[in-house]
Design a protein around this motif. Structure first.
Motif, short mmCIF file in Angstrom:
data_model
loop_
_atom_site.label_atom_id
_atom_site.label_comp_id
_atom_site.label_asym_id
_atom_site.label_seq_id
_atom_site.Cartn_x
_atom_site.Cartn_y
_atom_site.Cartn_z
N GLN A 1 -9.10 -20.98 -24.51
CA GLN A 1 -9.02 -21.09 -23.06
C GLN A 1 -8.75 -19.71 -22.47
OE1 GLN A 1 -6.15 -23.92 -21.73
NE2 GLN A 1 -6.57 -23.57 -19.56
N VAL A 2 -9.54 -19.38 -21.45
CA VAL A 2 -9.38 -18.08 -20.82
C VAL A 2 -8.20 -18.11 -19.86
CG1 VAL A 2 -10.45 -16.37 -19.32
CG2 VAL A 2 -11.83 -17.57 -21.03
N GLN A 3 -7.35 -17.12 -19.97
CA GLN A 3 -6.23 -16.97 -19.04
C GLN A 3 -6.17 -15.54 -18.56
OE1 GLN A 3 -2.74 -18.48 -21.16
NE2 GLN A 3 -2.92 -20.40 -20.07
N LEU A 4 -5.86 -15.38 -17.29
CA LEU A 4 -5.74 -14.06 -16.68
C LEU A 4 -4.36 -13.97 -16.04
CD1 LEU A 4 -9.21 -14.05 -14.89
CD2 LEU A 4 -8.66 -12.92 -17.04
N VAL A 5 -3.65 -12.90 -16.35
CA VAL A 5 -2.29 -12.74 -15.82
C VAL A 5 -2.19 -11.39 -15.13
CG1 VAL A 5 0.16 -12.63 -16.36
CG2 VAL A 5 -1.33 -14.18 -17.65
N GLU A 6 -1.90 -11.45 -13.83
CA GLU A 6 -1.80 -10.23 -13.04
C GLU A 6 -0.35 -9.76 -12.96
OE1 GLU A 6 -4.73 -12.97 -10.68
OE2 GLU A 6 -2.83 -13.19 -11.74
N ALA A 7 -0.21 -8.48 -12.71
CA ALA A 7 1.11 -7.88 -12.48
C ALA A 7 0.92 -6.63 -11.65
CB ALA A 7 1.79 -7.55 -13.81
N GLY A 8 2.02 -6.15 -11.08
CA GLY A 8 1.99 -4.87 -10.39
C GLY A 8 2.05 -4.93 -8.88
N GLY A 9 1.99 -6.12 -8.32
CA GLY A 9 2.08 -6.21 -6.87
C GLY A 9 3.49 -5.88 -6.40
N GLY A 10 3.66 -5.79 -5.09
CA GLY A 10 4.97 -5.50 -4.54
C GLY A 10 4.89 -5.15 -3.08
N SER A 11 6.01 -4.71 -2.55
CA SER A 11 6.10 -4.31 -1.16
C SER A 11 6.20 -2.79 -1.09
CB SER A 11 7.33 -4.94 -0.50
OG SER A 11 7.22 -6.35 -0.47
N VAL A 12 5.32 -2.18 -0.35
CA VAL A 12 5.30 -0.72 -0.23
C VAL A 12 5.08 -0.34 1.22
CG1 VAL A 12 4.45 -0.37 -2.58
CG2 VAL A 12 2.83 -0.59 -0.70
N GLU A 89 -3.28 -3.44 6.54
CA GLU A 89 -4.36 -4.42 6.42
C GLU A 89 -4.74 -4.71 4.98
OE1 GLU A 89 -4.31 -1.66 8.32
OE2 GLU A 89 -6.28 -0.67 8.35
N ASP A 90 -4.16 -3.99 4.03
CA ASP A 90 -4.37 -4.30 2.62
C ASP A 90 -3.45 -5.43 2.15
OD1 ASP A 90 -4.72 -0.79 1.96
OD2 ASP A 90 -6.31 -2.29 2.15
N THR A 91 -2.55 -5.84 3.02
CA THR A 91 -1.63 -6.92 2.66
C THR A 91 -2.40 -8.19 2.36
OG1 THR A 91 0.20 -6.02 3.97
CG2 THR A 91 0.24 -8.38 3.52
N ALA A 92 -2.21 -8.71 1.16
CA ALA A 92 -2.95 -9.89 0.72
C ALA A 92 -2.47 -10.29 -0.67
CB ALA A 92 -4.46 -9.60 0.66
N MET A 93 -2.91 -11.46 -1.09
CA MET A 93 -2.75 -11.85 -2.49
C MET A 93 -3.96 -11.31 -3.22
SD MET A 93 -0.66 -13.52 -4.51
CE MET A 93 0.15 -14.90 -3.70
N GLN A 117 -3.37 -16.24 -11.22
CA GLN A 117 -2.52 -16.82 -10.18
C GLN A 117 -2.33 -15.89 -9.00
OE1 GLN A 117 -1.26 -20.06 -10.16
NE2 GLN A 117 -2.76 -20.19 -11.81
N GLY A 118 -2.64 -14.64 -9.19
CA GLY A 118 -2.54 -13.68 -8.10
C GLY A 118 -1.24 -12.90 -8.11
N THR A 119 -1.29 -11.75 -7.50
CA THR A 119 -0.10 -10.92 -7.31
C THR A 119 -0.09 -10.43 -5.86
OG1 THR A 119 1.17 -9.04 -8.19
CG2 THR A 119 -1.23 -8.78 -8.12
N GLN A 120 1.05 -10.56 -5.21
CA GLN A 120 1.14 -10.27 -3.79
C GLN A 120 1.33 -8.78 -3.54
OE1 GLN A 120 0.89 -12.38 -1.05
NE2 GLN A 120 1.07 -10.56 0.23
N VAL A 121 0.55 -8.26 -2.61
CA VAL A 121 0.70 -6.89 -2.15
C VAL A 121 1.05 -6.95 -0.66
CG1 VAL A 121 -0.46 -4.70 -1.69
CG2 VAL A 121 -0.86 -5.91 -3.85
N THR A 122 2.17 -6.34 -0.30
CA THR A 122 2.60 -6.31 1.08
C THR A 122 2.83 -4.87 1.49
OG1 THR A 122 3.69 -8.46 0.85
CG2 THR A 122 4.31 -7.11 2.74
#
Length: 125
Positions: A1-12, A89-93, A117-122
């Motif tokens: 089963q294919v799984q994708l795991v994101e990391a590295g998002g945050g508030s900047v 304006e780059d703020t998004a999942m 599942q996505g990683t949030q960038v704010t």
């Protein structure tokens, strides 16, 4: 089963940089398209960038060229998205996505079957 795991998002703050990562498991072979798209609240999904792991060809949505850089790790099952000069304006999942055993990447960089599942960038001004 294919799984994708994101990391590295945050508030900047605006003008800053982030490096997102995506680790894929369950993927075999090296003829895969791995990419990123984003979705902000109340807005449609927007393709950002993709890379074909076979030859390393990269693709970007026009407006993303310059500040976004996609790359792959040596194992070809990890992709990175470097984002520089961040704007509010780059703020998004941001979602990592992939198609497996394909010759190329979809034109809109969104029609990718497997998604994380996505990683949030704010980004604050």
């Amino acid at each position: 089963q294919v799984q994708l795991v994101e990391a590295g998002g945050g508030s900047v703050q605006a003008g800053g940089s982030l490096r997102l990562s995506c680790v894929a498991s369950g993927i075999t072979g090296n003829r895969n398209c791995m990419g990123w798209f984003r979705q902000a609240p109340g807005k449609e999904r927007e393709g950002v960038a993709a890379i074909h792991t076979g030859g390393g060809s990269t693709f970007y949505t026009g407006s993303m060229k310059g500040r976004f850089t996609i790359s792959q790790g040596s194992d070809k099952n990890t992709v990175y998205l470097q984002i520089n000069s961040l704007k509010p304006e780059d703020t998004a999942m941001y979602y990592c996505a992939a198609n497996v055993n394909v010759l190329g990447c979809p034109w809109n960089l969104i029609d990718l079957h497997y998604r994380g599942q996505g990683t949030q960038v704010t980004v604050s001004s």
